[in-house]
Design a protein around this motif. Structure first.
Motif, PDB file in Angstrom:
ATOM      1  N   MET A   1       0.985  -1.228  -0.034  1.00 13.86           N
ATOM      2  CA  MET A   1       0.017   0.008   0.032  1.00 13.86           C
ATOM      3  C   MET A   1       0.846   1.113   0.040  1.00 13.86           C
ATOM      4  O   MET A   1       2.113   1.264   0.548  1.00 13.86           O
ATOM      5  CB  MET A   1      -0.883  -0.090   1.355  1.00 13.86           C
ATOM      6  N   LEU A   2       0.307   2.218  -0.830  1.00 14.31           N
ATOM      7  CA  LEU A   2       1.328   3.608  -0.577  1.00 14.31           C
ATOM      8  C   LEU A   2       1.479   4.146   0.578  1.00 14.31           C
ATOM      9  O   LEU A   2       0.707   3.853   1.495  1.00 14.31           O
ATOM     10  CB  LEU A   2       0.452   4.663  -1.313  1.00 14.31           C
ATOM     11  N   SER A   3       2.654   4.683   0.858  1.00 13.78           N
ATOM     12  CA  SER A   3       3.147   4.757   2.470  1.00 13.78           C
ATOM     13  C   SER A   3       2.264   6.041   3.036  1.00 13.78           C
ATOM     14  O   SER A   3       2.139   6.150   4.172  1.00 13.78           O
ATOM     15  CB  SER A   3       4.720   5.029   2.343  1.00 13.78           C
ATOM     16  N   ALA A   4       2.090   6.750   2.016  1.00 14.56           N
ATOM     17  CA  ALA A   4       1.214   8.246   2.556  1.00 14.56           C
ATOM     18  C   ALA A   4      -0.361   7.918   2.640  1.00 14.56           C
ATOM     19  O   ALA A   4      -1.040   8.593   3.305  1.00 14.56           O
ATOM     20  CB  ALA A   4       1.429   9.329   1.886  1.00 14.56           C
ATOM     21  N   PHE A   5      -0.443   6.716   2.522  1.00 16.52           N
ATOM     22  CA  PHE A   5      -2.143   6.451   2.377  1.00 16.52           C
ATOM     23  C   PHE A   5      -2.519   5.849   3.759  1.00 16.52           C
ATOM     24  O   PHE A   5      -2.032   4.798   4.215  1.00 16.52           O
ATOM     25  CB  PHE A   5      -2.592   5.404   1.060  1.00 16.52           C
ATOM     26  N   ALA A  62      -6.146  -8.574  10.459  1.00 14.80           N
ATOM     27  CA  ALA A  62      -4.852  -8.534  10.096  1.00 14.80           C
ATOM     28  C   ALA A  62      -4.410  -7.732   9.020  1.00 14.80           C
ATOM     29  O   ALA A  62      -3.410  -7.195   8.938  1.00 14.80           O
ATOM     30  CB  ALA A  62      -4.367 -10.183   9.864  1.00 14.80           C
ATOM     31  N   SER A  63      -5.434  -7.498   8.007  1.00 11.11           N
ATOM     32  CA  SER A  63      -5.041  -6.513   6.787  1.00 11.11           C
ATOM     33  C   SER A  63      -4.824  -5.109   7.300  1.00 11.11           C
ATOM     34  O   SER A  63      -4.157  -4.570   6.476  1.00 11.11           O
ATOM     35  CB  SER A  63      -6.281  -6.631   6.160  1.00 11.11           C
ATOM     36  N   LYS A  64      -5.152  -4.689   8.388  1.00 13.86           N
ATOM     37  CA  LYS A  64      -5.344  -3.387   8.893  1.00 13.86           C
ATOM     38  C   LYS A  64      -5.767  -2.347   7.764  1.00 13.86           C
ATOM     39  O   LYS A  64      -5.212  -1.345   7.695  1.00 13.86           O
ATOM     40  CB  LYS A  64      -3.505  -2.926   9.284  1.00 13.86           C
ATOM     41  N   SER A  65      -6.728  -2.861   6.852  1.00 13.38           N
ATOM     42  CA  SER A  65      -7.053  -2.079   5.911  1.00 13.38           C
ATOM     43  C   SER A  65      -8.558  -2.228   5.711  1.00 13.38           C
ATOM     44  O   SER A  65      -9.167  -1.706   4.804  1.00 13.38           O
ATOM     45  CB  SER A  65      -6.310  -2.097   4.611  1.00 13.38           C
ATOM     46  N   TYR A  84      -6.663  -2.594  -0.782  1.00 14.90           N
ATOM     47  CA  TYR A  84      -5.798  -3.406  -0.683  1.00 14.90           C
ATOM     48  C   TYR A  84      -4.930  -3.133  -1.920  1.00 14.90           C
ATOM     49  O   TYR A  84      -5.495  -2.198  -2.721  1.00 14.90           O
ATOM     50  CB  TYR A  84      -6.165  -4.855  -0.738  1.00 14.90           C
ATOM     51  N   THR A  85      -3.772  -3.813  -2.150  1.00 16.76           N
ATOM     52  CA  THR A  85      -2.826  -3.485  -3.111  1.00 16.76           C
ATOM     53  C   THR A  85      -3.017  -4.966  -4.103  1.00 16.76           C
ATOM     54  O   THR A  85      -2.864  -6.086  -3.392  1.00 16.76           O
ATOM     55  CB  THR A  85      -1.637  -3.229  -2.802  1.00 16.76           C
ATOM     56  N   ALA A  86      -3.430  -4.876  -5.146  1.00 16.70           N
ATOM     57  CA  ALA A  86      -3.411  -6.235  -5.995  1.00 16.70           C
ATOM     58  C   ALA A  86      -2.328  -6.424  -6.826  1.00 16.70           C
ATOM     59  O   ALA A  86      -1.601  -5.157  -7.456  1.00 16.70           O
ATOM     60  CB  ALA A  86      -4.762  -6.051  -7.097  1.00 16.70           C
ATOM     61  N   PRO A  87      -1.861  -7.735  -7.312  1.00 17.93           N
ATOM     62  CA  PRO A  87      -0.873  -7.729  -7.895  1.00 17.93           C
ATOM     63  C   PRO A  87      -0.677  -7.118  -9.478  1.00 17.93           C
ATOM     64  O   PRO A  87       0.371  -6.860  -9.869  1.00 17.93           O
ATOM     65  CB  PRO A  87      -0.617  -9.235  -7.991  1.00 17.93           C
ATOM     66  N   ASN A  88      -1.782  -6.974  -9.973  1.00 18.39           N
ATOM     67  CA  ASN A  88      -1.814  -6.383 -11.349  1.00 18.39           C
ATOM     68  C   ASN A  88      -1.863  -5.010 -11.214  1.00 18.39           C
ATOM     69  O   ASN A  88      -1.903  -4.236 -12.302  1.00 18.39           O
ATOM     70  CB  ASN A  88      -3.032  -7.029 -12.097  1.00 18.39           C
ATOM     71  N   ALA A  89      -2.010  -4.479  -9.949  1.00 16.17           N
ATOM     72  CA  ALA A  89      -1.758  -2.767  -9.967  1.00 16.17           C
ATOM     73  C   ALA A  89      -1.182  -2.483  -8.720  1.00 16.17           C
ATOM     74  O   ALA A  89      -1.806  -1.990  -7.712  1.00 16.17           O
ATOM     75  CB  ALA A  89      -3.464  -2.236  -9.922  1.00 16.17           C
ATOM     76  N   PRO A  90       0.093  -3.057  -8.462  1.00 13.75           N
ATOM     77  CA  PRO A  90       1.079  -2.698  -7.072  1.00 13.75           C
ATOM     78  C   PRO A  90       1.193  -1.279  -6.805  1.00 13.75           C
ATOM     79  O   PRO A  90       1.331  -0.989  -5.834  1.00 13.75           O
ATOM     80  CB  PRO A  90       2.343  -3.396  -7.669  1.00 13.75           C
TER      81      PRO A  90
END
Length: 184
Positions: A1-5, A62-65, A84-90
């Motif tokens: 996940m993006l650090s500032a998000f 556990a995802s904390k999201s 979440y962050t998907a593998p096809n859009a990291p």
């Protein structure tokens, strides 16, 4: 996940409140999830069963999201959704793992929930992804109403499980067009 998000903001709409999922939400969310009809369009059709729900809840926690969704009028928990962050859009943000109780289907609730989540996401990215099981027609229709476009269907690993998923993309510009169309 993006650090500032911040993947667990507190968000308020006219009738909904979204906030970080906590352990105290296990029972209210299980109560919301206990209707088998909710899961008919989802890949895991038996999440209404306690022994299946608890590991699912543990994963969400556990995802904390994950955000719990509460209806302001009743004060009751009516579902959840997650960033979440998907593998096809990291380098992007995805929204999914969403469910709502049946009384809130077909109206403004999903749109309001996603509008709150999208507004938060679009503060950090220009595109948001949504991944949907190809058999979940209800979610596909709701996602199209947001202005998202189906970009591909194929194998993707989400939540540690590989499956066939539809990948829908929503740009900030298309979201704004959908909002404007809804207002007119």
């Amino acid at each position: 996940m993006l650090s500032a998000f911040n993947p667990q903001p507190t968000l308020h709409g006219p009738t909904l409140s979204l906030r970080a999922l906590t352990e105290a939400d296990r029972e209210p969310l299980f109560s919301a999830a206990s209707d088998p009809a909710i899961w008919a369009g989802h890949p895991a059709k038996d999440r209404h069963i306690r022994t299946v729900f608890d590991p699912y809840f543990d994963t969400l926690l556990a995802s904390k999201s994950t955000l719990s969704v509460t209806h302001k009028g009743t004060g009751g928990m009516i579902g959840c959704s997650r960033y979440y962050t998907a593998p096809n859009a990291p380098d992007s943000i995805s929204i999914g793992y969403t469910f709502l109780t049946r009384p809130y289907w077909g109206g403004d609730t999903n749109h309001q929930m996603k509008a709150l989540m999208l507004a938060h996401a679009f503060e950090h990215v220009d595109r948001v992804w949504l991944h949907i099981d190809p058999t979940n027609i209800r979610s596909q229709r709701a996602t199209a109403k947001l202005g998202a476009t189906l970009t591909e269907e194929g194998p993707l690993t989400l939540g540690g499980k590989q499956g066939i998923w539809q990948s829908w993309c929503l740009s900030r510009a298309d979201w704004q067009k959908a909002i404007n169309a809804r207002l007119n």
